[in-house]
Design an enzyme around this catalytic site. Structure first.
Site, mmCIF file in Angstrom:
data_model
loop_
_atom_site.group_PDB
_atom_site.id
_atom_site.type_symbol
_atom_site.label_atom_id
_atom_site.label_comp_id
_atom_site.label_asym_id
_atom_site.label_seq_id
_atom_site.Cartn_x
_atom_site.Cartn_y
_atom_site.Cartn_z
ATOM 1 N N TYR A 116 21.585 63.222 7.228
ATOM 2 C CA TYR A 116 20.622 62.836 8.273
ATOM 3 C C TYR A 116 20.952 63.499 9.611
ATOM 4 O O TYR A 116 20.169 63.387 10.563
ATOM 5 C CB TYR A 116 20.600 61.302 8.495
ATOM 6 C CG TYR A 116 20.344 60.460 7.271
ATOM 7 C CD1 TYR A 116 19.907 61.012 6.076
ATOM 8 C CD2 TYR A 116 20.549 59.086 7.304
ATOM 9 C CE1 TYR A 116 19.696 60.222 4.947
ATOM 10 C CE2 TYR A 116 20.328 58.286 6.187
ATOM 11 C CZ TYR A 116 19.913 58.866 5.017
ATOM 12 O OH TYR A 116 19.704 58.076 3.905
ATOM 13 N N HIS A 173 26.003 60.182 -2.030
ATOM 14 C CA HIS A 173 24.569 60.102 -1.725
ATOM 15 C C HIS A 173 23.696 60.119 -2.977
ATOM 16 O O HIS A 173 22.657 59.463 -3.035
ATOM 17 C CB HIS A 173 24.178 61.248 -0.775
ATOM 18 C CG HIS A 173 23.016 60.931 0.089
ATOM 19 N ND1 HIS A 173 22.907 61.335 1.396
ATOM 20 C CD2 HIS A 173 21.882 60.234 -0.152
ATOM 21 C CE1 HIS A 173 21.771 60.893 1.923
ATOM 22 N NE2 HIS A 173 21.131 60.234 0.989
#
Ligand SMILES: NC(=O)c1ccc[n+]([C@@H]2O[C@H](COP(=O)([O-])OP(=O)(O)OC[C@H]3O[C@@H](n4cnc5c(N)ncnc54)[C@H](OP(=O)(O)O)[C@@H]3O)[C@@H](O)[C@H]2O)c1
Length: 295
Positions: A54, A119
């Site tokens: 991000y 992730h």
């Protein structure tokens, strides 16, 4: 004195506690992340979900640090739960060691990381295993307090749980979950193994907020459709992570602890399930032997 509302805590299989509601930072620009994190903490949020991917770990940590410094008597590091994630491109023992070092450097103002998630399972056995070994070492040296996974399907979890050198079980599997995607079997598997479940895209990325049943429930409870979706997630026992970059939405998205959905309304929303994804779905990513079989 900090008298803002707080989310209840749940105990993870590590023995540590996590707030049952957090704020997500996917697509939150780095230069806004610090202010949003700071304002979220002032609103009552204590759990913040970032990721290397991000590109805002530094900003989120900056916002936490600002809040901590503002009132050191009441604002305590131990009350904040910061999560980041290992990017798929950094799977493997050495790569993950380096990625962790980078994440710890970017967030050094807050001293340690509460939770690091893999992730997604998108690599291969050797790399996933190497990543987990590196994460276990980070728990052993105290730089990371809890480790878990995201987007792991049952097969990926079974693989992880069978590592010969498994010392630390994942505390969490973070998954896309909302009434249109209930993943009952995967949820049951996680529960059976003591793995808590975080719900990402709990607001369906705002794609289903005008669903007529949802709108009716909003009117019944005197809440917004977004609040009903967050409450559904809590009532299912998930840990939802609604995201917003709009400060006026922070408080309403957190104002979900003064009501509960009736069992029949949870059931009505469960009935919406149609395996609908608004995000990616690495839970189906093939294991090494599946890839070979396909060739
Ligand atoms: N592990 C993973 O692979 C993964 C994948 C996706 C997400 N996540 C995590 O989960 C978090 C949440 O998921 P998400 O960001 O995909 O989706 P989400 O939280 O379901 O939806 C976010 C969207 O809803 C809007 N929104 C927020 N509050 C609202 C409200 N009260 N009324 C109307 N619209 C509202 C936001 O707009 P504004 O921002 O403009 O307010 C944004 O467009 C992420 O930020 C991230 O931390 C993890």
């Amino acid at each position: 004195m900090s008298n803002e509302p707080k989310a209840p805590l749940v105990k993870l299989n590590s023995g540590n506690y996590i707030p049952v509601l957090g704020i997500g930072f996917y697509l939150t620009p780095e230069d806004e992340a610090a202010n949003i994190a700071y304002e979220a903490l002032k609103t009552g949020y204590r759990m913040l979900d970032s990721a290397e991917a991000y590109a805002n770990e530094r900003g989120v940590a900056e916002g936490i640090s600002r809040w901590l410094k503002e009132d050191p008597t009441h604002n305590k590091r131990e009350d904040v739960f910061f999560t980041t994630k290992i990017n798929d491109k950094f799977h493997g023992y050495e790569e993950t060691k380096k990625a962790l070092k980078d994440s710890l450097e970017k967030t050094n103002k807050i001293g340690y990381i509460n939770l690091v998630l893999v992730h997604s399972p998108q690599s291969n056995y050797e790399k996933r295993h190497g990543t987990w070994r590196a994460l276990q070492e980070a728990v052993a040296d105290g730089s990371v307090k809890n480790i878990g996974v995201s987007n792991y399907g049952i097969k990926h979890l079974k693989e992880l749980l069978s590592y010969p050198d498994l010392k630390v079980k994942p505390v969490i599997n973070q998954l896309e979950l909302h009434p249109w995607l209930t993943r009952d079997e995967l949820v049951d598997f996680c529960r059976k193994h003591g793995i808590a479940i975080e719900a990402y895209s709990p607001l369906t990325r705002a794609k289903k907020l005008d669903d007529p049943d949802l709108v009716k429930l909003a009117s019944k409870y005197g809440k917004s459709p977004a609040q009903i979706l967050i409450r559904w997630s809590l009532d299912k026992g998930f840990i939802p992570l609604p995201k917003t970059v709009h400060l006026p939405r922070l408080a309403p998205n957190f104002d979900v602890f003064d009501f509960k959905l009736d069992a029949e309304d949870v059931k009505l929303l469960n009935g919406k399930n149609e395996d609908l994804k608004f995000c990616w779905d690495p839970t189906v990513y093939p294991l090494d032997n599946e890839k070979t079989e396909k060739k």
